[in-house]
Motif scaffolding. Sequence first.
Motif, short mmCIF file in Angstrom:
data_model
loop_
_atom_site.label_atom_id
_atom_site.label_comp_id
_atom_site.label_asym_id
_atom_site.label_seq_id
_atom_site.Cartn_x
_atom_site.Cartn_y
_atom_site.Cartn_z
N LEU A 220 0.85 -1.18 0.00
CA LEU A 220 0.00 0.00 0.00
C LEU A 220 0.90 1.24 0.00
O LEU A 220 1.93 1.26 0.68
N ALA A 221 0.51 2.25 -0.77
CA ALA A 221 1.31 3.46 -0.92
C ALA A 221 0.61 4.64 -0.27
O ALA A 221 -0.52 4.99 -0.65
N CYS A 222 1.26 5.26 0.70
CA CYS A 222 0.67 6.38 1.42
C CYS A 222 0.59 7.60 0.50
O CYS A 222 1.56 7.97 -0.15
N GLY A 223 -0.55 8.26 0.50
CA GLY A 223 -0.74 9.45 -0.31
C GLY A 223 -0.16 10.70 0.32
O GLY A 223 -0.11 11.74 -0.33
N LEU A 224 0.28 10.61 1.57
CA LEU A 224 0.84 11.78 2.26
C LEU A 224 2.36 11.70 2.33
O LEU A 224 3.06 12.53 1.76
N CYS A 225 2.89 10.68 3.01
CA CYS A 225 4.34 10.63 3.24
C CYS A 225 5.07 9.72 2.25
O CYS A 225 6.29 9.57 2.32
N ALA A 226 4.33 9.07 1.34
CA ALA A 226 4.90 8.24 0.27
C ALA A 226 5.56 6.95 0.76
O ALA A 226 6.25 6.29 0.01
N THR A 227 5.34 6.59 2.02
CA THR A 227 5.80 5.30 2.52
C THR A 227 4.98 4.19 1.87
O THR A 227 3.80 4.36 1.59
#
Length: 337
Positions: A220-227
């Motif tokens: 899963l790709a975070c839309g805020l911190c790009a983790t």
Amino acid sequence: MTSSAHQKILSPEEIAVRAGEQQTFLHLPEPGVFAERALRLRALAEGHAMRDFLGFVAELADAQHRALSKNVAVPLPTPEQIEAAARSGRPLLPAPTWQRAPVWRESLRALLLDLARHLPAGPAKATALHLAEAPDEHLETQAGRLLSGVMLGLDLAAAPLVAAALQLHFVRLVQQTAAAHAGAALPPFGRIDDPTLCPCCGSRPVASVERLGAEGARYLACGLCATQWHYVRIKCTHCQSTKGISLQSLVASDDAGATTTGAVVQAECCSECGHYLKLMHPARDNGVEPLADDLATLTLDLLVSGEGDGGGLERHGVNLLLLFGEPEEAPPPGRGH
């Protein structure tokens, strides 16, 4: 020409066992995250119906990259905060409640002025310059709405710009926290109780990706911190059910009407809870970038959300650069102190 295609997925338990513990759990944002995003956006913009918007977001990502390269220091969590987060099974940097230092607003204004220098005269440039003069209170209110998912009163024109500064701030937070605690007995980031949320900032994913070199493992790709964090395939990212999962895509056909296969972006749909999240396949196009490809496949969202009883499926993920809400009654006043 496009048409919808459904692919029923079987044996989720078998895939879960195989994916399991052998995968690296976390992939933190790389220094070039924004540069790669800008490159992908420009590639996707060619011939696209949303070309102007994708080109604008590419300029915004370039500005984020230039800002990130300056290595501005941000206040970091303490060892005590790291220990408390680990004990509670919660993300260390919960976006809606983490106290943002004033440096994020300074970075926002610098980002806006830099962006404006690279934009032609027009509404986008005017909005950037106007927002740079907005008072601190307005910026904090808009940031709070974005991070808590409150759309009422959201300044729609300025939202992507505020979101870009928040992305920059949280990427810095994650990168600098990881560097400061490298080799520590208790790492700052790890698994949390809710596997559907970012282990670093607690945000929802923008999309999921089958990472190259990870034997098809889904992240899963975070839309805020790009983790990016590992999440078992064929499992709903909203309700965590392994039942009723199917894939839907826009399938292109050639001039003779023959269907082409291998969609780069699909929607993983759950009939149990009525939610979906996009799944991206870099093996089919190694230029895939989660946020960029999500923006460029809005047609897929319209297809999935418009079908079925009750108006279709609801999107689980969030893209902070493409939000809808009720606009404010008046623009913010000029900056004052």
